[in-house]
Design a protein around this motif. Structure first.
Motif, short mmCIF file in Angstrom:
data_model
loop_
_atom_site.label_atom_id
_atom_site.label_comp_id
_atom_site.label_asym_id
_atom_site.label_seq_id
_atom_site.Cartn_x
_atom_site.Cartn_y
_atom_site.Cartn_z
N GLY A 133 0.84 -1.19 0.00
CA GLY A 133 0.00 0.00 0.00
C GLY A 133 0.87 1.24 0.00
N HIS A 134 0.60 2.15 0.94
CA HIS A 134 1.36 3.40 0.98
C HIS A 134 2.70 3.24 1.68
CE1 HIS A 134 -0.16 3.46 5.11
NE2 HIS A 134 0.78 4.34 5.37
N ARG A 135 2.94 2.10 2.33
CA ARG A 135 4.20 1.91 3.05
C ARG A 135 5.29 1.49 2.07
NH1 ARG A 135 4.20 2.10 8.43
NH2 ARG A 135 6.28 1.19 8.36
N ASP A 136 6.44 2.16 2.15
CA ASP A 136 7.55 1.84 1.26
C ASP A 136 8.86 2.11 1.97
OD1 ASP A 136 8.73 0.97 -1.08
OD2 ASP A 136 8.76 2.96 -1.98
N TRP B 76 -7.06 4.66 -0.20
CA TRP B 76 -5.86 4.35 -0.98
C TRP B 76 -6.24 3.88 -2.38
CZ3 TRP B 76 -0.96 4.99 -1.82
CH2 TRP B 76 -0.26 4.09 -2.62
N SER C 183 -4.65 5.86 -5.49
CA SER C 183 -3.59 5.17 -6.24
C SER C 183 -4.03 4.67 -7.60
CB SER C 183 -3.06 3.99 -5.42
OG SER C 183 -4.08 3.03 -5.20
N ARG D 59 2.70 3.66 -8.14
CA ARG D 59 2.57 3.54 -6.70
C ARG D 59 3.27 4.67 -5.96
NH1 ARG D 59 5.62 -0.11 -3.07
NH2 ARG D 59 4.57 -0.10 -1.06
N ARG D 60 4.46 5.03 -6.40
CA ARG D 60 5.18 6.10 -5.71
C ARG D 60 4.42 7.42 -5.80
NH1 ARG D 60 10.11 5.29 -3.78
NH2 ARG D 60 11.24 3.38 -4.37
N GLY E 212 1.16 7.62 -5.92
CA GLY E 212 0.06 7.46 -4.98
C GLY E 212 0.52 7.68 -3.54
N ILE E 213 1.71 7.19 -3.23
CA ILE E 213 2.27 7.37 -1.88
C ILE E 213 2.48 8.86 -1.59
CG2 ILE E 213 4.33 7.00 -0.47
CD1 ILE E 213 4.57 4.24 -1.81
N ARG F 243 -0.92 10.63 -1.14
CA ARG F 243 -1.50 10.32 0.17
C ARG F 243 -0.79 11.08 1.28
NH1 ARG F 243 -0.79 7.61 4.70
NH2 ARG F 243 -2.51 6.41 5.63
N ARG F 244 0.53 11.18 1.19
CA ARG F 244 1.28 11.88 2.22
C ARG F 244 0.92 13.36 2.24
NH1 ARG F 244 5.90 10.36 0.81
NH2 ARG F 244 6.47 12.12 -0.51
#
Length: 297
Positions: A27-30, A126, A130, A135-136, A138-139, A142-143
């Motif tokens: 998900g948003h965690r990377d 999310w 996204s 994905r990046r 989307g991250i 979201r941040r």
């Protein structure tokens, strides 16, 4: 933001490695590195507060430092669901030992467990943020949304932002980088959350197939994202998703198939994974990829 701080502890059953959970990338965690702390910032299941939690492992327990308001036991239970600390790791190890492929995966990382979305509400948000973007991107989106319209917590020397609560999301009329057609979708998710339609306990109590269809009533949520919301936000351990290709590719490579398994074959192979079909599918992708890479090398 200034918040009160409390602490509590989650006992662990069976092998567990917080580093593996924190670095899973989902998900948003990377996260690219682990300094001993898994930092979580989220809307509580009650959708009435945002909290920040610093999670540390000490032996067979997770120690939580909680920043923010809300029932401490409920927050701890939500964290346990998010980091898969609410199930028996010894039972999971026994399932792995009975399947030669899972045995190799488990041996590569005995303490691996899936990292999950904070809640069905956050997973649905999310999905909207996204969709149709890298994905990046989307991250990052979201941040920014969380920093500007949610709540920011300092956790072990680093800022982490929690998503806006549903009421805050309903007040949003536009946001840079977010297409205009996504705003009504976010509002629909916020209203559904406030109406209790995205309550994790409600969704987990329903048959998974029925739950996925229920979630698809939300605008912009199709079969893929409905599976993501239901399986990876409710903390379910034994639901096999046939909506994405990564599991099929991992099964093909690790089980030595000369073809991509169809739905029926995938289900037959997964019978040996019960009652941890979700965990097995995630482990085959996340940890099994290392075995594939080692073999290729």
């Amino acid at each position: 933001m200034s918040t009160k701080t409390r602490t509590t502890t989650l006992p662990l059953r069976g092998p567990y490695d917080l580093r593996e959970v924190a670095l899973m990338g989902f998900g948003h965690r990377d996260e690219s590195a682990f300094d001993g702390v898994m930092r979580l910032a989220f809307c509580t299941d009650g959708l009435d507060a945002q909290v920040g939690v610093a999670v540390r492992q000490q032996g067979d327990a997770l120690h939580l430092t909680v920043h923010g308001e809300g029932d401490l036991d409920a927050i701890a239970a939500q964290v346990a669901r998010v980091v898969s600390a609410d199930h028996d790791g010894d039972a999971w190890a026994a399932v792995c030992a009975a399947d030669p492929v899972l045995a190799r995966v488990h041996a590569a990382s005995p303490g691996f467990r899936p990292s999950n979305f904070y809640s069905p509400y956050e997973a649905a948000v999310w999905a909207v943020l996204s969709a149709r973007r890298a994905r990046r991107q989307g991250i990052a989106l979201r941040r920014r949304l969380s920093e500007q319209h949610g709540a920011v917590f300092e956790l072990a020397g680093r800022d982490e932002a929690a998503l806006p609560l549903p009421e805050q999301l309903l007040a949003l009329t536009a946001f840079p980088g977010l297409p205009a057609d996504r705003i009504p979708r976010l509002h629909a998710i916020a209203r559904a959350a406030l109406d209790g339609q995205l309550d994790a306990r409600r969704l987990a109590a329903m048959p998974p197939e029925e739950t996925m269809l229920d979630v698809q009533r939300l605008p912009g949520i199709g079969p893929f994202y409905s599976a993501l919301i239901v399986i990876r936000a409710c903390g379910l351990t034994d639901v096999l998703s046939t909506q994405e290709d990564h599991t099929r590719a991992a099964v093909q490579a690790l089980y030595g198939l000369d073809h991509t398994p169809g739905d029926d074959e995938l289900r037959r192979i997964a019978e040996a994974w019960r009652p941890f079909r979700t965990w097995a599918a995630v482990a085959l992708r996340a940890v099994g990829s290392r075995l594939i890479d080692e073999h290729a090398a």
